[in-house]
Write a protein that holds these residues in place. Structure first.
Motif, PDB file in Angstrom:
ATOM      1  N   GLY A  91       0.813  -1.129   0.061  1.00 31.50           N
ATOM      2  CA  GLY A  91       0.168  -0.046   0.022  1.00 31.50           C
ATOM      3  C   GLY A  91       0.772   1.090   0.104  1.00 31.50           C
ATOM      4  N   VAL A  92       0.183   2.519  -0.274  1.00 32.57           N
ATOM      5  CA  VAL A  92       0.906   3.693  -0.310  1.00 32.57           C
ATOM      6  C   VAL A  92      -0.138   4.620   0.331  1.00 32.57           C
ATOM      7  N   ALA A  93       0.420   5.852   0.925  1.00 32.00           N
ATOM      8  CA  ALA A  93      -0.425   6.611   1.764  1.00 32.00           C
ATOM      9  C   ALA A  93      -0.172   8.138   1.359  1.00 32.00           C
ATOM     10  N   SER A 137      -7.014   0.157   7.064  1.00 32.22           N
ATOM     11  CA  SER A 137      -6.595   1.202   7.851  1.00 32.22           C
ATOM     12  C   SER A 137      -7.707   1.823   8.761  1.00 32.22           C
ATOM     13  N   ILE A 138      -7.393   2.285   9.990  1.00 28.02           N
ATOM     14  CA  ILE A 138      -8.494   3.094  10.716  1.00 28.02           C
ATOM     15  C   ILE A 138      -8.965   4.101   9.884  1.00 28.02           C
ATOM     16  N   LEU A 139      -8.252   4.543   8.749  1.00 32.39           N
ATOM     17  CA  LEU A 139      -8.881   5.688   7.835  1.00 32.39           C
ATOM     18  C   LEU A 139      -9.797   4.616   6.747  1.00 32.39           C
ATOM     19  N   GLY A 140     -10.090   3.495   6.908  1.00 29.33           N
ATOM     20  CA  GLY A 140     -11.110   2.948   6.422  1.00 29.33           C
ATOM     21  C   GLY A 140     -12.413   3.058   6.985  1.00 29.33           C
ATOM     22  N   LYS A 141     -12.530   3.714   7.983  1.00 27.68           N
ATOM     23  CA  LYS A 141     -13.564   4.007   8.893  1.00 27.68           C
ATOM     24  C   LYS A 141     -13.583   5.643   9.112  1.00 27.68           C
ATOM     25  N   MET A 142     -12.492   6.245   9.087  1.00 24.63           N
ATOM     26  CA  MET A 142     -12.626   7.576   9.392  1.00 24.63           C
ATOM     27  C   MET A 142     -11.942   8.653   8.338  1.00 24.63           C
ATOM     28  N   ASN A 144      -9.460  11.812   7.166  1.00 30.14           N
ATOM     29  CA  ASN A 144      -8.285  12.831   7.683  1.00 30.14           C
ATOM     30  C   ASN A 144      -7.995  13.804   6.875  1.00 30.14           C
ATOM     31  N   HIS A 145      -7.232  14.796   7.001  1.00 30.76           N
ATOM     32  CA  HIS A 145      -7.055  16.006   6.313  1.00 30.76           C
ATOM     33  C   HIS A 145      -6.033  15.596   5.156  1.00 30.76           C
ATOM     34  N   ARG A 146      -6.252  16.015   4.019  1.00 25.33           N
ATOM     35  CA  ARG A 146      -5.301  15.940   2.910  1.00 25.33           C
ATOM     36  C   ARG A 146      -5.175  14.350   2.551  1.00 25.33           C
ATOM     37  N   ASN A 147      -6.185  13.497   2.837  1.00 26.99           N
ATOM     38  CA  ASN A 147      -6.184  12.123   2.585  1.00 26.99           C
ATOM     39  C   ASN A 147      -7.272  11.471   1.752  1.00 26.99           C
ATOM     40  N   THR A 148      -7.912  12.406   0.915  1.00 33.90           N
ATOM     41  CA  THR A 148      -9.062  11.663   0.361  1.00 33.90           C
ATOM     42  C   THR A 148      -8.878  10.582  -0.423  1.00 33.90           C
ATOM     43  N   ALA A 149      -7.574  10.395  -1.393  1.00 34.41           N
ATOM     44  CA  ALA A 149      -7.255   9.303  -1.725  1.00 34.41           C
ATOM     45  C   ALA A 149      -7.040   7.923  -1.110  1.00 34.41           C
ATOM     46  N   TYR A 150      -6.350   8.279  -0.217  1.00 30.24           N
ATOM     47  CA  TYR A 150      -6.128   7.013   0.980  1.00 30.24           C
ATOM     48  C   TYR A 150      -7.147   6.657   1.528  1.00 30.24           C
ATOM     49  N   CYS A 151      -8.031   7.646   1.970  1.00 31.31           N
ATOM     50  CA  CYS A 151      -9.144   7.385   2.638  1.00 31.31           C
ATOM     51  C   CYS A 151     -10.240   6.577   1.943  1.00 31.31           C
ATOM     52  N   SER A 152     -10.419   7.091   0.685  1.00 33.76           N
ATOM     53  CA  SER A 152     -11.243   6.523  -0.098  1.00 33.76           C
ATOM     54  C   SER A 152     -10.629   5.059  -0.439  1.00 33.76           C
ATOM     55  N   SER A 153      -9.502   4.784  -0.606  1.00 34.38           N
ATOM     56  CA  SER A 153      -8.850   3.543  -0.969  1.00 34.38           C
ATOM     57  C   SER A 153      -8.991   2.374   0.040  1.00 34.38           C
TER      58      SER A 153
END
Ligand SMILES: NC(=O)c1ccc[n+]([C@@H]2O[C@H](COP(=O)([O-])OP(=O)(O)OC[C@H]3O[C@@H](n4cnc5c(N)ncnc54)[C@H](O)[C@@H]3O)[C@@H](O)[C@H]2O)c1
Length: 255
Positions: A91-93, A137-142, A144-153
Motif C-alpha cells: 500500500g501507499v499513503a 486502515s483506521i482510515l477505512g472508517k474515518m 483525515n486531512h489531505r487524505n481523500t485518496a488514501y481514505c477512499s482506498s
C-alpha cells in the motif's frame, strides 16, 4: 495442536507489516511462501534469509499495478492444490487535495485495483478453509486531512472485503480486514517526517508527540499486527468472516 497454515501469499512482503507477516507465518510452521513487492533489494535479502531447508520462498519483485507479474504468480501457484492464506499488505499513503487526480488515481490503483487483480489471479487456488485478509486502515472508517485518496482506498478495501466475504462464505472461504493505526513502519515514519518538515521539527519530536495521543502510550509494532493476521487466517478463526479488526492501542476511541 492446531494444524499449521501450509501456504501463504503475502503482498507488500518486503517491509513493515508484510515482512512481519512473513516472519510470523514461517515461525508458525508455514513452509510455502509467495512474497510480492516492488522493493526488489529487500525481497532478495529476505529470500536469502528464509529460503533454506524445508522452506519454499518464492519472491516476485513487481509493481502490482501492472500485469507483468501474472505469469510468475501463476507458476508460483501452480504446484499448490490450495492456497490457504492470502494477505494483502502492500500500500501507499500519499497525501492529496481533491483536485489532484493523478495522485488520487495512483493511490486507488495501488491500494484497491491491484487487490482485485491479485485475488482474481489466486481465485482458482482458494478453497474451503482458505482465508483472505486485507490490510486496510483506521482510515477505512474515518476521515483525515489531505487524505481523500488514501481514505477512499481504505474504505473501498472494506467494501471489497465484505462483498467477497458474502460471495465466498458458501465455499468456506473467509475474508476479513485488519485496520491498523500508528504502526511503527517505514510508511508511518515517512508520513510523520512530512509533518515534522512542515512545522520545522524533527521526526523524533513528532513521534514523541504522536505517542501521547495513543491511549496505550506505545506504537503498535508490525509483529502485533502479524499476530492477529495469523490468527484471522487460521482455523481458530474458522467462523470469523466479513469482519474488521482495529489495532490502534485505543486511539480511535479517545485519548
Ligand atoms: N503503518 C501504519 O501505521 C499503517 C496504518 C494503517 C494502515 N496501514 C496499511 O498497512 C499496509 C502495510 O503498511 P506498512 O506500514 O507495512 O507500509 P510499508 O511502506 O512499510 O510497506 C508497504 C510495502 O508495500 C510495497 N508496495 C507499495 N506499493 C507497491 C506497488 N505498487 N507494487 C508492489 N509493492 C508495493 C512497498 O514496497 C512496501 O514494501 C498498507 O496497506 C498500509 O496502508 C499501515
Amino acid at each position: 495442536m492446531e494444524k499449521a497454515i501450509n501456504s501463504v501469499l503475502i503482498s507488500g512482503a518486503a517491509n513493515g507489516i508484510g515482512a512481519a507477516c512473513v516472519e510470523k507465518f514461517i515461525e508458525q510452521g508455514c513452509r510455502y511462501i509467495i512474497a510480492l513487492d516492488r522493493d526488489e533489494a529487500s525481497l532478495k535479502a529476505m529470500q536469502l534469509r528464509y529460503a533454506d531447508g524445508d522452506i519454499i520462498f518464492i519472491a516476485i519483485a513487481a509493481d502490482l499495478t501492472g500485469q507483468a507479474y501474472f505469469s510468475k504468480l501463476a507458476s508460483a501457484l501452480e504446484p499448490l492444490t490450495q492456497l490457504e492464506a492470502l494477505v494483502l499488505s502492500h500500500g501507499v499513503a500519499d497525501e492529496n487535495e481533491i483536485n489532484e487526480r493523478d495522485t488520487f488515481m495512483r493511490v486507488m490503483d495501488v491500494n484497491v485495483n491491484s487487490c482485485q487483480s491479485i485475488i482474481a489471479q489466486c481465485e482458482a487456488k482458494l478453497d474451503k478453509g482458505s482465508a483472505v485478509l486485507f490490510m486496510s486502515s483506521i482510515l477505512g472508517k474515518m476521515g483525515n486531512h489531505r487524505n481523500t485518496a488514501y481514505c477512499s482506498s481504505k474504505h473501498a478495501q472494506l467494501g471489497m472485503m465484505k462483498g467477497l466475504a458474502m460471495d465466498w462464505a458458501r465455499h468456506g472461504i473467509r475474508v476479513n480486514a485488519i485496520l491498523p493505526c500508528y504502526v511503527d513502519t517505514p510508511l508511518l515514519r515517512k508520513e510523520l517526517q512530512k509533518q515534522a518538515d512542515m512545522v520545522g521539527s524533527t521526526l523524533d519530536q513528532v513521534m514523541r508527540k504522536a505517542k501521547k495521543r495513543i491511549p496505550m502510550r506505545s506504537y503498535v509494532q508490525s509483529s502485533d499486527v502479524a499476530d492477529s493476521a495469523y490468527f484471522l487466517c487460521s482455523q481458530q478463526a474458522r467462523m470469523i468472516t466479513a469482519q474488521s479488526l482495529i489495532i490502534d492501542g485505543g486511539s480511535s476511541c479517545g485519548g
